[in-house]
Scaffold this motif. Structure first.
Motif, PDB file in Angstrom:
ATOM      1  N   LEU A 165       0.843  -1.189   0.000  1.00 55.34           N
ATOM      2  CA  LEU A 165       0.000   0.000   0.000  1.00 55.34           C
ATOM      3  C   LEU A 165       0.880   1.241   0.000  1.00 55.34           C
ATOM      4  O   LEU A 165       1.825   1.356   0.761  1.00 55.34           O
ATOM      5  N   ARG A 166       0.531   2.133  -0.904  1.00 54.39           N
ATOM      6  CA  ARG A 166       1.200   3.423  -0.960  1.00 54.39           C
ATOM      7  C   ARG A 166       0.175   4.449  -0.544  1.00 54.39           C
ATOM      8  O   ARG A 166      -0.859   4.589  -1.193  1.00 54.39           O
ATOM      9  N   MET A 167       0.442   5.155   0.573  1.00 54.51           N
ATOM     10  CA  MET A 167      -0.542   6.158   0.983  1.00 54.51           C
ATOM     11  C   MET A 167       0.051   7.546   0.895  1.00 54.51           C
ATOM     12  O   MET A 167       1.220   7.770   1.163  1.00 54.51           O
ATOM     13  N   LYS A 168      -0.782   8.486   0.472  1.00 53.32           N
ATOM     14  CA  LYS A 168      -0.355   9.865   0.328  1.00 53.32           C
ATOM     15  C   LYS A 168      -0.284  10.527   1.700  1.00 53.32           C
ATOM     16  O   LYS A 168      -1.184  10.328   2.533  1.00 53.32           O
ATOM     17  N   ILE A 169       0.787  11.277   1.910  1.00 57.52           N
ATOM     18  CA  ILE A 169       0.894  12.066   3.142  1.00 57.52           C
ATOM     19  C   ILE A 169       1.191  13.514   2.769  1.00 57.52           C
ATOM     20  O   ILE A 169       1.563  13.817   1.637  1.00 57.52           O
ATOM     21  N   VAL A 192       4.918   5.547   2.024  1.00 58.25           N
ATOM     22  CA  VAL A 192       4.190   6.821   2.028  1.00 58.25           C
ATOM     23  C   VAL A 192       4.730   7.699   0.909  1.00 58.25           C
ATOM     24  O   VAL A 192       5.905   7.639   0.556  1.00 58.25           O
ATOM     25  N   ASP A 193       3.831   8.499   0.344  1.00 58.06           N
ATOM     26  CA  ASP A 193       4.182   9.353  -0.797  1.00 58.06           C
ATOM     27  C   ASP A 193       3.811  10.789  -0.468  1.00 58.06           C
ATOM     28  O   ASP A 193       2.638  11.099  -0.278  1.00 58.06           O
ATOM     29  N   ALA A 194       4.841  11.662  -0.388  1.00 59.90           N
ATOM     30  CA  ALA A 194       4.606  13.055   0.027  1.00 59.90           C
ATOM     31  C   ALA A 194       4.444  14.004  -1.149  1.00 59.90           C
ATOM     32  O   ALA A 194       4.143  15.181  -0.949  1.00 59.90           O
ATOM     33  N   ASN A 195       4.672  13.540  -2.360  1.00 64.42           N
ATOM     34  CA  ASN A 195       4.559  14.402  -3.549  1.00 64.42           C
ATOM     35  C   ASN A 195       5.266  15.749  -3.369  1.00 64.42           C
ATOM     36  O   ASN A 195       4.759  16.794  -3.780  1.00 64.42           O
ATOM     37  N   GLY A 196       6.412  15.720  -2.710  1.00 63.73           N
ATOM     38  CA  GLY A 196       7.249  16.922  -2.614  1.00 63.73           C
ATOM     39  C   GLY A 196       6.786  17.966  -1.627  1.00 63.73           C
ATOM     40  O   GLY A 196       7.202  19.121  -1.712  1.00 63.73           O
ATOM     41  N   VAL A 217       9.942   6.645   2.207  1.00 67.47           N
ATOM     42  CA  VAL A 217       9.203   7.896   1.996  1.00 67.47           C
ATOM     43  C   VAL A 217       9.437   8.310   0.554  1.00 67.47           C
ATOM     44  O   VAL A 217      10.576   8.513   0.136  1.00 67.47           O
ATOM     45  N   GLU A 218       8.338   8.404  -0.193  1.00 68.77           N
ATOM     46  CA  GLU A 218       8.450   8.751  -1.606  1.00 68.77           C
ATOM     47  C   GLU A 218       8.375  10.269  -1.766  1.00 68.77           C
ATOM     48  O   GLU A 218       7.503  10.923  -1.204  1.00 68.77           O
ATOM     49  N   GLN A 219       9.295  10.790  -2.524  1.00 69.17           N
ATOM     50  CA  GLN A 219       9.361  12.204  -2.904  1.00 69.17           C
ATOM     51  C   GLN A 219       9.050  13.148  -1.733  1.00 69.17           C
ATOM     52  O   GLN A 219       8.088  13.918  -1.788  1.00 69.17           O
ATOM     53  N   LEU A 242      12.481   8.209  -4.930  1.00 67.66           N
ATOM     54  CA  LEU A 242      12.157   9.387  -5.746  1.00 67.66           C
ATOM     55  C   LEU A 242      11.164   9.032  -6.848  1.00 67.66           C
ATOM     56  O   LEU A 242      11.180   7.920  -7.376  1.00 67.66           O
ATOM     57  N   ASP A 243      10.321  10.020  -7.153  1.00 69.69           N
ATOM     58  CA  ASP A 243       9.295   9.857  -8.196  1.00 69.69           C
ATOM     59  C   ASP A 243       9.352  11.090  -9.110  1.00 69.69           C
ATOM     60  O   ASP A 243      10.030  11.069 -10.139  1.00 69.69           O
ATOM     61  N   GLU A 244       8.736  12.192  -8.700  1.00 68.35           N
ATOM     62  CA  GLU A 244       8.705  13.392  -9.550  1.00 68.35           C
ATOM     63  C   GLU A 244      10.111  13.897  -9.890  1.00 68.35           C
ATOM     64  O   GLU A 244      10.321  14.462 -10.964  1.00 68.35           O
ATOM     65  N   SER A 245      11.069  13.728  -8.966  1.00 68.79           N
ATOM     66  CA  SER A 245      12.437  14.178  -9.265  1.00 68.79           C
ATOM     67  C   SER A 245      13.025  13.433 -10.460  1.00 68.79           C
ATOM     68  O   SER A 245      13.916  13.947 -11.132  1.00 68.79           O
ATOM     69  N   LEU A 266       9.670   4.605 -11.430  1.00 69.80           N
ATOM     70  CA  LEU A 266       9.853   4.998 -12.829  1.00 69.80           C
ATOM     71  C   LEU A 266       8.493   5.010 -13.524  1.00 69.80           C
ATOM     72  O   LEU A 266       7.758   4.018 -13.466  1.00 69.80           O
ATOM     73  N   LYS A 267       8.183   6.131 -14.154  1.00 71.04           N
ATOM     74  CA  LYS A 267       6.914   6.248 -14.881  1.00 71.04           C
ATOM     75  C   LYS A 267       7.221   6.322 -16.369  1.00 71.04           C
ATOM     76  O   LYS A 267       7.780   7.307 -16.853  1.00 71.04           O
ATOM     77  N   PRO A 268       6.861   5.278 -17.101  1.00 70.77           N
ATOM     78  CA  PRO A 268       7.227   5.199 -18.519  1.00 70.77           C
ATOM     79  C   PRO A 268       6.790   6.419 -19.334  1.00 70.77           C
ATOM     80  O   PRO A 268       7.541   6.900 -20.179  1.00 70.77           O
TER      81      PRO A 268
HETATM   82 MG   LIG Z   1       4.563   9.410  -6.235  1.00 68.68          MG
END
Ligand SMILES: [Mg+2]
Length: 378
Positions: A165-169, A192-196, A217-219, A242-245, A266-268
């Motif tokens: 599970l990936r939850m947004k924080i 967890v994904d902080a979206n920066g 902790v993602e991004q 890292l995601d958006e970076s 990685l987002k294709p």
């Molecule tokens: Mg993300």
């Protein structure tokens, strides 16, 4: 060529630290050649993000130059479509161009594969043991920071067999909700994904999430600042993903060189398609950084492409559970369809092409503008 757009409501608001998504505007490109036909899906979201263009920008670029480039490239080949392998080089390196490249590459690959009667997984040489993959789930920030809604959504995902599970924080929505989810599900693989949304001063606060056995902790910090992530990684007891970076293949290399992340999403579509993602993945694998294939809440066609790619990447190097859930779990309806997810596992499509084509009669409704770009070669 044809561009088709359709708006599908999300089943529920998708809240992130970066904004709220209500509707999924889907854009498809259809490439019709003499002997074959293929479809590609644009992954761009209606609202866009700090580093990803909104769908309308990609659509405009498709109309003003994407279609033209494919037509010119075909004309230069005596009317034949370019090979899928050649597609990425037809487009530039700006974010819009990489999204375009991914969409057109998918359509050309689909046409090529259908003509050859092969699946994308076969073309990627996905071997035995990788035809079925575990599926992760993602939950957003619920409206009004309602803990009960979050717990219910997580319960549904876990009951569906989600392997991760990936939850947004976001600041003000971290320790309490993460603690609640961990209390409900002691054995769940949780990231967890902080979206920066955080700053360096939040290092201690983020580090406290280690008490809840969080995978990563993602991004955590804004996308532009790789070096700040390098420093945060030294200060914090939790790995950074890292995601958006990782906004371009070059930025993936920069992040690896600077040890800015221990894991990578990685987002294709963001990286420019299948080929670009495989190159980025090879660099991550060489650096010992495990990867998962992330998504943009695509419909079934885009997800099917990600699924076959994820299978091949998993075969190349052990990675993390990816975002490969059924689009029907977040879209009111999926115009394409997706393989059934059973107890948290999904099978990579074996039929010819990338995945199931969008349902054309559905797309032909009054809410779905279709634009033809006919071409004849002399
Ligand atoms: Mg993300």
């Amino acid at each position: 060529m044809e561009l088709v757009r359709v708006d599908v409501p999300f089943r529920f608001e998708i809240g992130t630290a970066a904004g709220v998504h209500h509707t999924r505007s889907l854009l498809f490109v259809r490439v019709v050649a003499a002997e074959s036909e293929g479809w590609g899906e644009c992954a761009a979201l209606g609202e866009g993000t700090a580093v990803d263009p909104p769908m309308v920008d990609v659509e405009e670029a498709a109309v003003t130059r994407g279609v033209r480039r494919l037509i010119d490239a075909s004309a230069a080949r005596g009317g034949e479509l370019p090979a899928e392998l050649e597609m990425a080089q037809l487009f530039g390196s700006a974010p819009v161009d990489r999204m375009l490249a991914a969409m057109f590459e998918m359509a050309v690959a689909d046409a090529e594969l259908r003509l050859a009667g092969r699946s994308l997984a076969t073309a990627l040489e996905v071997g035995p043991g990788y035809g079925t993959l575990p599926v992760g789930a993602a939950v957003g920030i619920p409206p009004g920071h309602d803990l009960a809604i979050l717990r219910e959504q997580v319960a549904v995902a876990v009951a569906g067999g989600a392997a991760r599970l990936r939850m947004k924080i976001a600041p003000g929505w971290d320790r309490e909700p993460v603690g609640a989810v961990r209390a409900d599900h002691p054995d769940l693989v949780l990231q967890v994904d902080a979206n920066g949304a955080y700053r360096m001063e939040d290092a201690d606060r983020l580090g406290e999430l280690a008490a809840f056995d969080v995978l990563c902790v993602e991004q955590p910090l804004p996308p532009a600042d790789l070096m700040a992530h390098t420093e945060l990684a030294r200060r914090m007891p939790l790995p950074i993903c890292l995601d958006e970076s990782l906004s371009s293949p070059r930025r993936v290399l920069d992040a690896l060189r600077n040890e800015s992340c221990a894991m990578a999403c990685l987002k294709p579509a963001r990286l420019g398609g299948l080929r670009a993602t495989r190159v980025a993945h090879a660099a991550c694998a060489a650096a010992g950084v495990p990867v998962f294939v992330g998504g943009f809440f695509e419909a079934g066609l885009g997800r099917a492409s990600n699924l076959a790619l994820a299978a091949r990447l998993a075969q190349d190097a052990a990675g993390l559970v990816g975002d490969l859930s059924d689009p029907a779990s977040y879209l009111e309806w999926d115009p394409c369809g997706y393989p059934p997810v059973r107890e948290g596992w999904v099978s990579v499509p074996e039929g010819p092409g990338v995945g199931a084509w969008p349902d054309v009669p559905v797309l032909g409704g009054p809410d779905a503008p279709r634009r033809w770009f006919p071409t004849t070669y002399t």
